[in-house]
Motif scaffolding. Structure first.
Motif, PDB file in Angstrom:
ATOM      1  N   LYS A 202       1.848  -3.038 -18.079  1.00 35.85           N
ATOM      2  CA  LYS A 202       0.655  -3.456 -17.349  1.00 35.85           C
ATOM      3  C   LYS A 202       0.780  -3.068 -15.882  1.00 35.85           C
ATOM      4  O   LYS A 202      -0.140  -2.496 -15.298  1.00 35.85           O
ATOM      5  N   VAL A 203       1.912  -3.415 -15.255  1.00 35.65           N
ATOM      6  CA  VAL A 203       2.222  -2.977 -13.896  1.00 35.65           C
ATOM      7  C   VAL A 203       3.632  -2.397 -13.913  1.00 35.65           C
ATOM      8  O   VAL A 203       4.570  -3.061 -14.355  1.00 35.65           O
ATOM      9  N   ALA A 204       3.778  -1.174 -13.423  1.00 31.75           N
ATOM     10  CA  ALA A 204       5.119  -0.572 -13.391  1.00 31.75           C
ATOM     11  C   ALA A 204       5.951  -1.166 -12.259  1.00 31.75           C
ATOM     12  O   ALA A 204       7.044  -1.670 -12.483  1.00 31.75           O
ATOM     13  N   ILE A 205       5.443  -1.120 -11.012  1.00 30.53           N
ATOM     14  CA  ILE A 205       6.179  -1.644  -9.864  1.00 30.53           C
ATOM     15  C   ILE A 205       5.223  -2.448  -8.985  1.00 30.53           C
ATOM     16  O   ILE A 205       4.174  -1.947  -8.585  1.00 30.53           O
ATOM     17  N   ALA A 206       5.600  -3.695  -8.694  1.00 27.15           N
ATOM     18  CA  ALA A 206       4.825  -4.562  -7.803  1.00 27.15           C
ATOM     19  C   ALA A 206       5.661  -4.891  -6.584  1.00 27.15           C
ATOM     20  O   ALA A 206       6.846  -5.212  -6.705  1.00 27.15           O
ATOM     21  N   LEU A 229       0.520  -3.378  -4.596  1.00 28.34           N
ATOM     22  CA  LEU A 229       0.949  -3.997  -3.354  1.00 28.34           C
ATOM     23  C   LEU A 229       0.074  -5.208  -3.087  1.00 28.34           C
ATOM     24  O   LEU A 229      -1.154  -5.095  -3.103  1.00 28.34           O
ATOM     25  N   ARG A 230       0.706  -6.361  -2.844  1.00 27.42           N
ATOM     26  CA  ARG A 230      -0.060  -7.561  -2.487  1.00 27.42           C
ATOM     27  C   ARG A 230       0.525  -8.190  -1.233  1.00 27.42           C
ATOM     28  O   ARG A 230       1.734  -8.279  -1.094  1.00 27.42           O
ATOM     29  N   PHE A 231      -0.365  -8.648  -0.401  1.00 24.15           N
ATOM     30  CA  PHE A 231       0.011  -9.197   0.894  1.00 24.15           C
ATOM     31  C   PHE A 231       1.023  -8.253   1.531  1.00 24.15           C
ATOM     32  O   PHE A 231       2.059  -8.648   2.000  1.00 24.15           O
ATOM     33  N   LEU A 232       0.629  -6.990   1.440  1.00 20.95           N
ATOM     34  CA  LEU A 232       1.602  -5.981   1.840  1.00 20.95           C
ATOM     35  C   LEU A 232       1.613  -5.890   3.314  1.00 20.95           C
ATOM     36  O   LEU A 232       0.651  -5.551   3.934  1.00 20.95           O
ATOM     37  N   SER A 233       2.473  -6.011   3.414  1.00 22.45           N
ATOM     38  CA  SER A 233       3.761  -6.584   3.081  1.00 22.45           C
ATOM     39  C   SER A 233       4.322  -6.881   4.423  1.00 22.45           C
ATOM     40  O   SER A 233       4.596  -7.998   4.724  1.00 22.45           O
ATOM     41  N   ALA A 234       4.383  -5.855   5.245  1.00 22.65           N
ATOM     42  CA  ALA A 234       5.010  -6.046   6.553  1.00 22.65           C
ATOM     43  C   ALA A 234       4.242  -7.028   7.411  1.00 22.65           C
ATOM     44  O   ALA A 234       4.811  -7.640   8.294  1.00 22.65           O
ATOM     45  N   ASP A 270      -4.458  11.441  -0.078  1.00 23.52           N
ATOM     46  CA  ASP A 270      -5.173  10.467   0.742  1.00 23.52           C
ATOM     47  C   ASP A 270      -6.517  10.114   0.107  1.00 23.52           C
ATOM     48  O   ASP A 270      -7.578  10.453   0.628  1.00 23.52           O
ATOM     49  N   PHE A 271      -6.453   9.435  -1.033  1.00 23.53           N
ATOM     50  CA  PHE A 271      -7.669   8.937  -1.670  1.00 23.53           C
ATOM     51  C   PHE A 271      -7.318   7.694  -2.474  1.00 23.53           C
ATOM     52  O   PHE A 271      -6.147   7.359  -2.654  1.00 23.53           O
ATOM     53  N   ASN A 272      -8.322   6.991  -2.934  1.00 24.31           N
ATOM     54  CA  ASN A 272      -8.109   5.733  -3.654  1.00 24.31           C
ATOM     55  C   ASN A 272      -7.774   6.026  -5.110  1.00 24.31           C
ATOM     56  O   ASN A 272      -8.660   6.148  -5.964  1.00 24.31           O
ATOM     57  N   ARG A 273      -6.490   6.124  -5.391  1.00 25.14           N
ATOM     58  CA  ARG A 273      -6.064   6.432  -6.756  1.00 25.14           C
ATOM     59  C   ARG A 273      -6.346   5.270  -7.700  1.00 25.14           C
ATOM     60  O   ARG A 273      -6.094   4.105  -7.363  1.00 25.14           O
ATOM     61  N   PRO A 274      -6.817   5.523  -8.918  1.00 30.10           N
ATOM     62  CA  PRO A 274      -7.139   4.439  -9.852  1.00 30.10           C
ATOM     63  C   PRO A 274      -5.926   3.702 -10.389  1.00 30.10           C
ATOM     64  O   PRO A 274      -6.047   2.572 -10.866  1.00 30.10           O
ATOM     65  N   ASP A 275      -4.738   4.305 -10.304  1.00 32.49           N
ATOM     66  CA  ASP A 275      -3.531   3.693 -10.857  1.00 32.49           C
ATOM     67  C   ASP A 275      -2.692   2.988  -9.798  1.00 32.49           C
ATOM     68  O   ASP A 275      -1.615   2.481 -10.105  1.00 32.49           O
ATOM     69  N   ILE A 276      -3.169   2.943  -8.545  1.00 35.22           N
ATOM     70  CA  ILE A 276      -2.435   2.298  -7.454  1.00 35.22           C
ATOM     71  C   ILE A 276      -3.333   1.262  -6.791  1.00 35.22           C
ATOM     72  O   ILE A 276      -4.490   1.546  -6.473  1.00 35.22           O
ATOM     73  N   PHE A 277      -2.781   0.064  -6.576  1.00 42.33           N
ATOM     74  CA  PHE A 277      -3.498  -1.001  -5.868  1.00 42.33           C
ATOM     75  C   PHE A 277      -2.835  -1.164  -4.510  1.00 42.33           C
ATOM     76  O   PHE A 277      -1.707  -1.630  -4.413  1.00 42.33           O
ATOM     77  N   ASP A 278      -3.563  -0.751  -3.429  1.00 44.82           N
ATOM     78  CA  ASP A 278      -2.976  -0.826  -2.094  1.00 44.82           C
ATOM     79  C   ASP A 278      -4.064  -1.123  -1.080  1.00 44.82           C
ATOM     80  O   ASP A 278      -5.076  -1.755  -1.395  1.00 44.82           O
TER      81      ASP A 278
END
Length: 325
Positions: A202-206, A229-234, A270-278
Motif C-alpha cells: 500500500k505504501v512502500a516508504i513513509a 511524506l507527512r508533516f514533512l518533516s523538517a 518537477d511535477f505531481n507524480r501520482p505515486d508520491i505524496f509530498d
C-alpha cells in the motif's frame, strides 16, 4: 515441563536439547553464563528466554510460540544468536534493550504483535535471511539504533521496518511485498535504504516528522504509493529547535517501474507524480501551520532498468520439522 513457575530453569547448564516448556512465568533465565538451546519448544509462558547480564545464548531450530509478553528478551551486555527458529503468535518475538550484541539469521517470524523490537546504542545488531509474515510490526528499531537489516523477506505485515527516534538503521537487499507500510521513518530517523525491492505494498516508504532517509538503487513497482511524506518533516524539527530546514528527500537513482518511468521520462523531475505524496499534494496544513510547498522528493537520475539485487532472500519459509507452513 509444564506448570506455572517463576522460572522453570534458572540455568547453569551449557546446553539444552529437545526440551519442551510451557506455562512458566519465565521459562529460561540466564545470567553470566554461556548456553545453547537446540530443537526446543517453549510456549504459553510470560517470557520464554531472558538473556541477562554478561550471558551468551545461541538458539537454533527452536519453536517459540504463543508467549504472553516476549519469546526472547535480551538486555544489559547480553549476547544472543538466533538461527533457523520459528517465532510465532507471541505478543513480542524478540525484545532488546540496553547495550547488547544480537544476530537473528534464517528464522521465520509469523503473526506476532512485534517480531523484533530493538533499542540499543550498540552497532552490533544483524538481522539477515529471515522471513516476516503477518506481523503487526515485523521490526521496530528506535533510540539511535544502528542495526543492519539485510536479505530478509517482509510479506503481509502492517509495518515492515518501523524506524523511530533518530535511528540510523541500514536496510539493504530485502524484499517487501503486500505490506500496509513497508518502511516507516519517524522522528528524525535517517536510515540508508538501498538495493531493496518494493512491490504490491500500500505504501512502500513513509517519512514523518523530520525523517530524511537516503533512498537509492531500489526497485519500486505496483505499489499504491511509493513514497509518502507527512508533516514533512523538517518543519516539525525546526519548530522544536532540533533541525535545519531540508527541502528535498533524496530518492535518486531508483527504478520506479515501467509505467512511472515512462511518465517521468515525459515530464521530468518537477511535477505531481501520482505515486508520491509530498508537498505537491499538501501545500499548507492549516491545523499545524506547517509549510510543505518547498519540500518534495528528489527522484532525479532515475534508472531505466530494474536493478538486480545482490542476493535475494528466500521466497517462502523453510519447512524444518513441520515449521513455517
Amino acid at each position: 515441563m509444564t506448570g506455572v513457575q517463576t522460572c522453570a530453569l534458572p540455568i547453569s547448564a551449557s546446553q539444552l536439547s529437545h526440551v519442551k516448556i510451557s506455562y512458566a512465568k519465565t521459562a529460561i533465565a540466564t545470567e553470566k553464563i554461556v548456553i545453547a538451546l537446540n530443537n526446543c519448544e517453549i510456549s504459553s509462558c510470560e517470557t520464554a528466554l531472558n538473556v541477562m547480564v554478561d550471558s551468551q545464548a545461541k538458539v537454533t531450530n527452536c519453536i517459540l510460540e504463543s508467549n504472553i509478553n516476549s519469546a526472547v528478551r535480551i538486555e544489559r551486555s547480553g549476547q544472543l544468536v538466533l538461527r533457523d527458529n520459528l517465532i510465532r503468535y507471541n505478543k513480542n518475538g524478540i525484545v532488546g534493550t540496553g547495550d547488547y550484541r544480537l544476530e537473528v539469521i534464517g528464522s521465520t517470524f509469523e503473526r506476532n504483535g512485534k517480531g523484533l523490537y530493538i533499542s540499543t546504542v550498540s552497532p552490533n545488531t544483524l538481522i539477515s535471511d529471515n522471513i516476516f509474515l503477518d506481523n503487526e510490526y515485523a521490526i521496530q528499531v528506535e533510540k539511535r539504533t544502528r542495526a543492519k537489516v539485510t536479505k530478509n523477506r517482509f510479506e503481509n505485515n502492517k509495518y515492515g521496518v518501523y524506524i523511530d527516534n533518530q535511528s540510523k538503521t541500514e536496510v539493504t537487499n530485502n524484499i517487501f511485498t503486500k505490506n500496509e507500510q513497508a518502511i516507516t521513518c519517524v522522528r528524525m530517523s535517517s536510515p540508508s535504504i538501498r538495493q531493496n525491492e518494493f512491490y504490491d505494498n500500500k505504501v512502500a516508504i513513509a517519512c514523518f516528522l523530520g525523517s530524511y532517509p537516503k533512498i537509492n538503487y531500489n526497485n519500486f513497482y505496483r505499489n499504491d504509493t511509493n513514497i509518502k511524506l507527512r508533516f514533512l518533516s523538517a518543519d516539525w524539527g525546526i519548530q522544536a529547535g532540533l533541525s535545519k530546514r531540508l527541502l528535498e528527500l533524496n530518492a535518486t537513482r531508483n527504478w520506479w517501474g515501467s509505467q512511472i518511468t515512462k511518465l517521468i521520462e515525459e515530464k521530468g523531475n518537477d511535477f505531481n507524480r501520482p505515486d508520491i505524496f509530498d508537498g505537491y499534494d499538501v501545500p499548507y496544513n492549516q491545523d499545524r501551520g506547517l509549510l510543505f510547498q518547498k519540500q518534495k522528493v528528489n527522484y532525479s537520475d532515475w534508472l531505466t532498468e530494474k536493478i538486480k539485487l545482490e542476493t535475494l532472500p528466500k521466497k517462502t519459509p523453510v519447512d524444518t520439522k513441520g515449521k513455517g507452513q
